[in-house]
Scaffold this motif. Structure first.
Motif, PDB file in Angstrom:
ATOM      1  N   PRO A 673       0.808  -1.230   0.000  1.00 18.98           N
ATOM      2  CA  PRO A 673       0.000   0.000   0.000  1.00 18.98           C
ATOM      3  C   PRO A 673       0.835   1.270   0.000  1.00 18.98           C
ATOM      4  N   SER A 674       1.941   1.239   0.730  1.00 21.49           N
ATOM      5  CA  SER A 674       2.756   2.454   0.817  1.00 21.49           C
ATOM      6  C   SER A 674       3.415   2.817  -0.510  1.00 21.49           C
ATOM      7  N   SER A 675       3.425   1.895  -1.493  1.00 21.14           N
ATOM      8  CA  SER A 675       4.056   2.187  -2.786  1.00 21.14           C
ATOM      9  C   SER A 675       3.096   2.834  -3.779  1.00 21.14           C
ATOM     10  N   LEU A 676       1.806   2.906  -3.408  1.00 24.87           N
ATOM     11  CA  LEU A 676       0.805   3.476  -4.309  1.00 24.87           C
ATOM     12  C   LEU A 676       0.417   4.867  -3.839  1.00 24.87           C
ATOM     13  N   THR A 677       0.583   5.839  -4.709  1.00 19.51           N
ATOM     14  CA  THR A 677       0.197   7.212  -4.382  1.00 19.51           C
ATOM     15  C   THR A 677      -1.299   7.306  -4.116  1.00 19.51           C
ATOM     16  N   GLU A 678      -2.104   6.534  -4.893  1.00 20.67           N
ATOM     17  CA  GLU A 678      -3.558   6.576  -4.728  1.00 20.67           C
ATOM     18  C   GLU A 678      -3.973   6.096  -3.335  1.00 20.67           C
ATOM     19  N   TYR A 679      -3.326   5.030  -2.841  1.00 21.34           N
ATOM     20  CA  TYR A 679      -3.665   4.548  -1.505  1.00 21.34           C
ATOM     21  C   TYR A 679      -3.165   5.523  -0.439  1.00 21.34           C
ATOM     22  N   GLN A 680      -2.043   6.149  -0.669  1.00 22.22           N
ATOM     23  CA  GLN A 680      -1.557   7.152   0.280  1.00 22.22           C
ATOM     24  C   GLN A 680      -2.563   8.289   0.429  1.00 22.22           C
ATOM     25  N   ASP A 681      -3.147   8.706  -0.691  1.00 22.20           N
ATOM     26  CA  ASP A 681      -4.169   9.759  -0.621  1.00 22.20           C
ATOM     27  C   ASP A 681      -5.393   9.272   0.153  1.00 22.20           C
ATOM     28  N   LEU A 682      -5.798   8.004  -0.107  1.00 23.97           N
ATOM     29  CA  LEU A 682      -6.938   7.441   0.614  1.00 23.97           C
ATOM     30  C   LEU A 682      -6.653   7.377   2.109  1.00 23.97           C
ATOM     31  N   TRP A 683      -5.470   6.940   2.480  1.00 20.90           N
ATOM     32  CA  TRP A 683      -5.091   6.838   3.900  1.00 20.90           C
ATOM     33  C   TRP A 683      -5.104   8.201   4.581  1.00 20.90           C
ATOM     34  N   SER A 684      -4.614   9.202   3.891  1.00 22.00           N
ATOM     35  CA  SER A 684      -4.567  10.545   4.488  1.00 22.00           C
ATOM     36  C   SER A 684      -5.956  11.096   4.777  1.00 22.00           C
ATOM     37  N   ILE A 685      -6.982  10.592   4.106  1.00 20.13           N
ATOM     38  CA  ILE A 685      -8.342  11.093   4.315  1.00 20.13           C
ATOM     39  C   ILE A 685      -8.951  10.511   5.587  1.00 20.13           C
ATOM     40  N   VAL A 686      -8.696   9.228   5.878  1.00 14.94           N
ATOM     41  CA  VAL A 686      -9.411   8.549   6.974  1.00 14.94           C
ATOM     42  C   VAL A 686      -8.555   8.320   8.208  1.00 14.94           C
ATOM     43  N   ALA A 687      -7.237   8.299   8.072  1.00 16.36           N
ATOM     44  CA  ALA A 687      -6.378   7.923   9.197  1.00 16.36           C
ATOM     45  C   ALA A 687      -6.179   9.094  10.150  1.00 16.36           C
ATOM     46  N   PRO A 688      -6.151   8.818  11.451  1.00 22.78           N
ATOM     47  CA  PRO A 688      -5.793   9.874  12.416  1.00 22.78           C
ATOM     48  C   PRO A 688      -4.348  10.307  12.213  1.00 22.78           C
ATOM     49  N   GLU A 689      -4.025  11.441  12.785  1.00 22.49           N
ATOM     50  CA  GLU A 689      -2.675  11.979  12.597  1.00 22.49           C
ATOM     51  C   GLU A 689      -1.619  11.098  13.262  1.00 22.49           C
ATOM     52  N   ASP A 690      -1.993  10.381  14.324  1.00 27.69           N
ATOM     53  CA  ASP A 690      -1.020   9.540  15.026  1.00 27.69           C
ATOM     54  C   ASP A 690      -0.909   8.146  14.419  1.00 27.69           C
ATOM     55  N   LYS A 691      -1.497   7.956  13.243  1.00 32.15           N
ATOM     56  CA  LYS A 691      -1.445   6.663  12.574  1.00 32.15           C
ATOM     57  C   LYS A 691      -0.798   6.802  11.191  1.00 32.15           C
ATOM     58  N   PRO A 692       0.530   6.907  11.136  1.00 31.22           N
ATOM     59  CA  PRO A 692       1.176   6.991   9.816  1.00 31.22           C
ATOM     60  C   PRO A 692       1.038   5.678   9.041  1.00 31.22           C
ATOM     61  N   LEU A 693       1.066   5.792   7.733  1.00 26.18           N
ATOM     62  CA  LEU A 693       0.815   4.637   6.864  1.00 26.18           C
ATOM     63  C   LEU A 693       1.872   3.552   7.049  1.00 26.18           C
ATOM     64  N   GLU A 694       3.136   3.916   7.021  1.00 23.74           N
ATOM     65  CA  GLU A 694       4.195   2.916   7.102  1.00 23.74           C
ATOM     66  C   GLU A 694       4.152   2.157   8.428  1.00 23.74           C
ATOM     67  N   LYS A 695       3.905   2.885   9.507  1.00 23.58           N
ATOM     68  CA  LYS A 695       3.884   2.250  10.828  1.00 23.58           C
ATOM     69  C   LYS A 695       2.689   1.322  10.977  1.00 23.58           C
ATOM     70  N   ALA A 696       1.560   1.731  10.408  1.00 25.42           N
ATOM     71  CA  ALA A 696       0.348   0.923  10.545  1.00 25.42           C
ATOM     72  C   ALA A 696       0.534  -0.449   9.913  1.00 25.42           C
ATOM     73  N   PHE A 697       1.084  -0.509   8.734  1.00 25.22           N
ATOM     74  CA  PHE A 697       1.213  -1.800   8.058  1.00 25.22           C
ATOM     75  C   PHE A 697       2.426  -2.579   8.553  1.00 25.22           C
ATOM     76  N   HIS A 698       3.379  -1.851   9.127  1.00 29.58           N
ATOM     77  CA  HIS A 698       4.492  -2.564   9.752  1.00 29.58           C
ATOM     78  C   HIS A 698       4.004  -3.333  10.970  1.00 29.58           C
ATOM     79  N   GLU A 699       3.119  -2.685  11.762  1.00 29.77           N
ATOM     80  CA  GLU A 699       2.555  -3.352  12.925  1.00 29.77           C
ATOM     81  C   GLU A 699       1.669  -4.510  12.496  1.00 29.77           C
ATOM     82  N   ASN A 700       0.932  -4.299  11.389  1.00 31.68           N
ATOM     83  CA  ASN A 700       0.024  -5.346  10.915  1.00 31.68           C
ATOM     84  C   ASN A 700       0.791  -6.606  10.519  1.00 31.68           C
ATOM     85  N   LYS A 701       1.966  -6.402   9.922  1.00 34.04           N
ATOM     86  CA  LYS A 701       2.791  -7.552   9.567  1.00 34.04           C
ATOM     87  C   LYS A 701       3.227  -8.327  10.805  1.00 34.04           C
TER      88      LYS A 701
END
Length: 701
Positions: A673-701
């Motif tokens: 997900p972090s490699s797609l600009t489109e998903y990054q835009d989607l994440w920025s719309i719904v994610a809280p400020e304390d939930k960065p994209l890279e960290k979220a999926f790193h924890e998920n792994k």
């Protein structure tokens, strides 16, 4: 650099002033000599007169001597002219005497020949008699050669012109005698007599007659016997009932070497003096050309391409063998320049052959690309499908390209035409793919994909308008297979076929081939986009359930969400199902990754648009409710405000969980997900400020 005119004029004026000053200084330095120059010239006229007298005397003497010399020179010139005239007259007289003498000698020798023939006859001569007679002919020929020389030298003299008919008659008689003697010598295999005849022909300059005699006496019977044997074998069933030249020409070549080899070696020998004869071209090849054309006319017909190419190659091999018999460059060039060589080559209508092959090769491809829908390869065709292609047009292209370089089809003289056909085939296939993909774009507004993936274009007749993503996957798989095969296998083979051409020509054809191949491989991207477009529509059918989240939380008193919505797991189900089909598995791993990333990116883009629209609607609803609450009692407003804020928080949290789960589903298809600009835009719309994209999926792994 430019200088103003005023400055230049000023400098020139200064320079003129300096020059005038220098001139005055020079005159002043030698002023006395300058003034006394005229006073020192005393009695100049007297001195001139005194020097003139001896000069005039000398002039008169020279004029007298010149006149005497001129008179003697004229007398000498007149004497030389008379001597030259006398010598010329004497030479003409000697020429007439020599011509008359040689003419008499030739006629006398011919009379001896007539007497000898009357005594011995023409037939059944012993070898010694034949040898002595050809020696006599050679002697007559040498005298005839002298006679022709004298007549050519004095062709303006009336008396010699009167001798011309007698000379022509003598040459004609000698030619007849030589033809009979050479024919007999060839049939008897009397090499000494043959050489005497050839020397006689060379002396009189009539090589053509000798070549005709050799053709009729030696080569024609040989060729006729070979053809007769072949036709007899065909009648008895020992040979195929077709005009196959290979065995005929091979037998002819063997017998020519046996019966004419010694004659050819003798005439081509450097010291023989017989290099003016071209028996290979004007005798052997001429007889073969005429006899084969009259007895086996079907051998030259391009109507049956398989037989034509076999016969053509046999004929070219025959010519190569004849050329290999040439021991000198002169003999080789004489064979190439002979009329028989040109006639033999012109009988092979290679342009007509190519026209037939063109229809045979390009026809199946044109028929397959003209079909309104994609047709897969049948089970019967799999045996000839080592490249494992899936569609009829692709298989037709592969077979067509193979035939362009096949041994049973390709001809070296048609190398340029077959190279152009290869480029046309690649361009036609690329245009077929491009045209079909373009139709999906023009009909996308009216076409709606069905559950099975077929598209209903409402009047669009292009194959792509009715193609499912599984069928488009087969197109992409075939494109990748053909691109790899043409680059790794076909072009090296094509280069080998063109190796006889100059390097710059091969490089030019290679550049055109690369351009045609690029136009074909360039369609891989549009095919992938068409697959993604259809899968996107299927994914959006599931994604539209997103709009039900608002009603779910407003109509019910649900607690804060802790897990994603049930629909999220099915958003990429069409992609998963597509890649799980046989058609999807036929795609190369790189192509599968391109499709997965394309679907993920486009769905993320649509997802972001739908989420933004939903949040905007919630924001507007909140503002409307806020205005209503201001008009209500404080207790009621406070209670209502807390309820609405709770619902907005629940919806936002649900959207966040859904988007995060969507990213997890993407990872299952090896899309980060972090490699797609489109998903990054989607994440920025719904994610809280304390939930960065890279960290979220790193924890998920």
């Amino acid at each position: 650099m430019q200088v103003p005119l005023e400055t230049l004029s000023s400098q020139l004026q200064k320079y003129l002033t300096v020059l005038k000053g220098k001139l005055v200084e020079v005159i002043n330095e030698d002023y006395n000599d300058f003034v006394s120059l005229s006073t020192k010239l005393v009695n100049v006229d007297g001195a001139v007169t005194q020097m003139q007298k001896p000069l005039l005397t000398l002039k008169d003497k020279l004029i007298s001597a010149q006149a005497a010399v001129q008179s003697e020179l004229s007398a000498l010139n007149q004497g030389l002219q008379r001597r030259q005239q006398a010598a010329k007259v004497k030479a003409l007289l000697e020429l007439m005497q020599d011509t008359a003498h040689v003419m008499s000698k030739v006629e006398k020798l011919l009379a001896e020949v007539d007497a000898l023939i009357a005594q011995q006859g023409h037939d059944n001569l012993t070898r010694d008699a034949l040898d002595s007679r050809t020696r006599l002919y050679e002697r007559v020929a040498s005298e005839v050669s002298r006679l022709k020389y004298f007549l050519a030298k004095g062709d303006q003299l009336p008396i010699l012109q009167q001798l011309q008919p007698r000379a022509d008659s003598a040459v004609k008689r000698l030619s007849s005698f030589l033809s009979q003697a050479l024919d007999a010598a060839l049939r008897e295999g009397h090499q000494s007599a043959v050489l005497h005849c050839l020397q006689a022909y060379t002396a009189v300059g009539d090589t053509h007659s000798a070549e005709q005699v050799v053709q009729q006496a030696l080569v024609v019977p040989l060729v006729e016997s070979v053809i007769a044997e072949e036709q007899e074998g065909r009648a008895l069933g020992a040979a195929p009932a077709s005009d196959q030249l290979a065995p005929v020409l091979e037998t002819m070549l063997t017998r020519v070497q046996e019966q004419c080899g010694e004659l050819l070696q003798t005439t081509m020998a450097p010291q023989s003096g017989l290099q003016s004869f071209d028996f290979l071209g004007n005798s052997i090849l001429a007889a073969v050309d005429q006899q084969v054309a009259s007895s086996l006319p079907g051998a030259f017909s391009p109507g049956v391409p398989i037989s034509f190419i076999s016969n053509y190659r046999a004929a070219m091999h025959f010519l190569d063998q004849l050329e290999s018999m040439c021991t000198t460059k002169t003999a080789f060039q004489a064979l190439r320049d002979s009329p028989a060589y040109d006639s033999f080559l012109r009988r092979w209508k290679v342009s007509v052959y190519f026209s037939l092959r063109f229809q045979e090769i390009a026809g199946p491809l044109e028929a397959s690309v003209a079909l309104p829908s994609l047709t897969t390869v049948t089970q019967e065709q799999q045996s000839s499908n080592s490249l494992h292609l899936h569609l009829q047009p692709s298989l037709s292209l592969w077979h067509a390209l193979q035939r362009c370089t096949a041994d049973g089809v390709y001809l070296q003289p048609l190398a340029d035409k077959f190279a152009r056909l290869v480029l046309q085939l690649l361009a036609r296939y690329a245009f077929w793919v491009a045209e079909g993909i373009a139709s999906t774009k023009t009909s996308s507004g009216a076409a709606t994909p069905s559950q099975d993936g077929l598209v209903n274009p409402q009047g669009d007749r292009s194959w792509a308008g009715r193609a499912s993503p599984e069928q488009l996957a087969l197109v992409r798989a075939d494109l990748d297979s053909l691109a790899a095969w043409t680059e790794d296998q076909f072009w090296p083979e094509m280069q080998q076929r063109l190796s006889f051409l100059p390097t710059e020509v091969v490089e030019s054809i290679g550049s055109s081939f690369q351009e045609a191949q690029n136009s074909m491989t360039a369609q891989a991207g549009p095919v992938k986009d068409a697959i993604v477009s259809i899968l996107l529509d299927r994914c959006l059918t599931v994604l539209r359930q997103l709009r039900g989240i608002t009603a779910t939380y407003r109509m019910t008193a649900r607690p804060l969400p802790t897990r994603p919505s049930h629909y999220v797991g099915g958003v990429l189900q069409p992609l998963r199902a597509f890649l799980g089909t046989d058609a999807g598995k036929h795609l190369q791993p790189a192509a599968q990754q391109e499709v997965a990333e394309g679907v993920a990116a486009t769905v993320s883009q649509q997802y972001a648009s739908m989420v933004s629209e939903l949040l905007d609607m919630l924001q507007k609803t909140e503002q409307s409710l806020a205005r209503v609450r201001r008009n209500k009692p404080a207790d009621s407003a406070a209670a209502g405000d807390g309820s609405e804020l709770s619902n907005i928080q629940k919806i936002s949290l649900q959207l966040f969980l859904d988007v995060k789960e969507f990213g997890v589903q993407m990872q299952k298809h090896n899309v980060q997900p972090s490699s797609l600009t489109e998903y990054q835009d989607l994440w920025s719309i719904v994610a809280p400020e304390d939930k960065p994209l890279e960290k979220a999926f790193h924890e998920n792994k």
